[in-house]
Design a protein around this motif. Structure first.
Motif, short mmCIF file in Angstrom:
data_model
loop_
_atom_site.label_atom_id
_atom_site.label_comp_id
_atom_site.label_asym_id
_atom_site.label_seq_id
_atom_site.Cartn_x
_atom_site.Cartn_y
_atom_site.Cartn_z
N GLU A 55 0.90 -1.23 0.06
CA GLU A 55 -0.01 -0.08 0.00
C GLU A 55 0.85 1.36 0.15
O GLU A 55 0.48 2.30 -0.50
N ARG A 56 2.09 1.22 0.78
CA ARG A 56 2.77 2.41 0.87
C ARG A 56 3.33 2.54 -0.47
O ARG A 56 3.56 3.66 -0.90
N LEU A 87 3.41 6.06 -2.75
CA LEU A 87 4.66 6.85 -3.40
C LEU A 87 4.27 6.96 -4.78
O LEU A 87 4.65 8.24 -5.35
N GLU A 88 3.83 6.11 -5.48
CA GLU A 88 3.58 6.00 -7.01
C GLU A 88 2.59 6.93 -7.50
O GLU A 88 2.92 7.92 -8.43
N LYS A 89 1.55 7.16 -6.56
CA LYS A 89 0.56 8.14 -6.91
C LYS A 89 1.14 9.38 -6.61
O LYS A 89 0.62 10.57 -7.14
N GLY A 114 9.83 -10.67 -3.48
CA GLY A 114 9.15 -10.98 -4.85
C GLY A 114 7.76 -10.29 -4.91
O GLY A 114 7.12 -10.82 -5.89
N GLU A 115 7.58 -9.37 -4.32
CA GLU A 115 6.39 -8.69 -4.37
C GLU A 115 6.25 -7.67 -5.79
O GLU A 115 7.54 -7.31 -5.84
N HIS A 116 5.23 -7.62 -6.32
CA HIS A 116 5.39 -6.56 -7.86
C HIS A 116 5.19 -5.02 -7.13
O HIS A 116 4.19 -4.84 -6.28
N GLU A 117 6.15 -4.19 -7.17
CA GLU A 117 6.02 -2.91 -7.23
C GLU A 117 5.58 -2.09 -8.42
O GLU A 117 6.35 -2.15 -9.30
#
Length: 444
Positions: A357-358, A362-364, A397-400
């Motif tokens: 979520e963080r 940051l992307e937004k 291994g999470e998608h960022e």
């Protein structure tokens, strides 16, 4: 007579109001509306500061101010004699624990003439780069440094299975070199073995104002600037060369700059494409409050500011001491410790979804900053409105979902071929020997 007295009263009242506003303006006002940084995103800062501080040490095995470095992981240490004045001293260090390859660059040395030459090699609007403007001397140093160390960095990245993050870090003068080095590496990843954007990070500690606003916003996903409270350098729009010409009378210069900037409209500042800014996402360490003595437990605020990006000089006795890397390291350690204690008090084992979520937040924020730049009619900001997703991988291994800012227009200066970039930045400044050295080392 009465009219003259009335005019004098108005002038006096106006001066008193200005003086009151300037004297009561504190460093924390710059980030009053920002959100608090999280433990995960701020965690690298203290140890990166320690690695940068080790460049200042004369003996890395028995340091006085930084944490000892593992001698086996210290790949290279380069001094002034080896750079021949083309770049500040730096080290290359592999942090296996955190899976990072770190190139750390020291700040200004007041007794080294080569550092002053680097700063003086610039004029307002002298160097166009990637649809904006940058400091010419710092760009030249960054290009030289990457050309010098690209094989070393490439080999280290490939040797570690292309899983490590490439970190460029610097303090003060070195922060400007590191930031511009990051932009070049993002646009010329093939020179480092095809490293993707999401595997490149920059930490600019006490950053110099080295790039125009559109570039500062465009690369906010990879460049992180760390500012301690009242630090003068990120706030001083005066060209770097003028600042360090007056380094021995810095308080006088800061007061005059403060007076001058008062009469420059905000819109005019934003519309000047040549005006340079501190790069990337900002992390502001706040530890002092208005009319309160002493230091308080530091808190860290973060944002990608567009308008009001540290534009106001703080008339403070700490404006120069807050620039010291040793103070930034200590206060960042305290801030991180406070975050860890606060986190442990609320949740023992935070779920992984919070990290995802963080990252999305940051992307937004980055996308909003880009849109804000366009809405303010900042020159060249239209070139960063189109984004395309770049595949990202975390250590778990999470998608960022990180988006890289790209342009649909013709390739800009940053995206020209590497040989052309060398020719434009290096050879035209009397450094043809570097190109000759490159050709001599090229495989037959």
């Amino acid at each position: 007579m009465s009219v003259a007295c009335g005019v004098e009263c108005v002038v006096v009242l106006g001066c008193m109001r200005w003086a009151w506003k300037r004297c009561t303006y504190v460093g924390s006002d710059d980030s009053a509306s920002w959100t608090s940084a999280t433990k995960d995103e701020f965690e690298p800062v203290p140890r990166i500061c320690s690695i940068i501080l080790s460049v200042y040490e004369t003996d890395t095995e028995h340091p006085q101010f930084s944490s000892p470095l593992d001698a086996k992981c210290l790949i290279k240490r380069v001094t002034y004699e080896q750079t021949l004045g083309r770049a500040p001293p730096y080290i290359i260090y592999v942090d296996h624990e955190h899976r990072e390859i770190v190139l750390a660059i020291r700040g200004l040395n007041l007794i080294k003439e080569s550092d002053y030459k680097l700063l003086l090699d610039n004029r307002l609007g002298m160097q166009k780069f990637d649809g904006g403007y940058v400091h010419h001397g710092l760009l030249k140093s960054a290009v030289w440094l990457l050309n010098e160390e690209r094989e070393t960095l490439k080999d280290l990245w490939e040797k570690n299975g292309k899983e490590y993050t490439m970190v460029f870090a610097g303090h003060s003068l070195g922060s400007g070199v590191a930031a511009l080095l990051t932009i070049i590496a993002v646009n010329h990843g093939d020179q480092l073995g095809g490293i993707p954007r999401n595997k490149i990070r920059c930490y600019a500690v006490a950053p110099a104002r080295c790039m125009s606003l559109n570039l500062a916003v465009k690369y906010a996903d990879v460049i992180h600037s760390i500012v301690l409270q009242d630090d003068f350098l990120p706030r001083t729009a005066t060209p770097l060369e003028d600042i360090f010409k007056s380094v021995f009378c810095l308080p006088c210069l800061l007061f005059l700059v403060c007076l001058r900037d008062t009469f420059i409209p905000e819109g005019r500042k934003l519309r000047d494409p040549r005006r340079l800014y501190a790069p990337g996402r900002m992390y502001h360490i706040v530890e002092r409050k208005f009319c309160r003595c002493g230091r308080f437990p530091p808190e860290v605020r973060t944002a990608i500011p567009v308008d009001g990006r540290f534009e106001h000089i703080v008339l403070s006795c700490n404006a120069t001491s807050d620039h010291a890397i040793i103070w930034i390291k200590r206060e960042s350690e305290k801030a991180l410790q406070t975050m860890m204690e606060s986190s442990s008090e609320t949740v023992t084992t935070p779920p992984k979804v919070q990290k995802v979520e963080r990252l999305q937040t940051l992307e937004k924020e980055h996308q909003y900053a880009i849109e804000r730049a366009v809405s303010l009619n900042i020159p060249h900001a239209e070139s960063i409105t189109e984004t395309e997703p770049i595949e990202a991988e975390s250590s778990h291994g999470e998608h960022e979902g990180v988006h890289a800012s790209e342009t649909k227009s013709k390739p800009s200066f940053a995206r020209t071929k590497w040989d052309e970039l060398l020719n434009k930045v290096l050879e035209k400044n009397g450094l043809d020997e570097l190109a000759a050295k490159k050709d001599a080392n090229a495989p037959k």
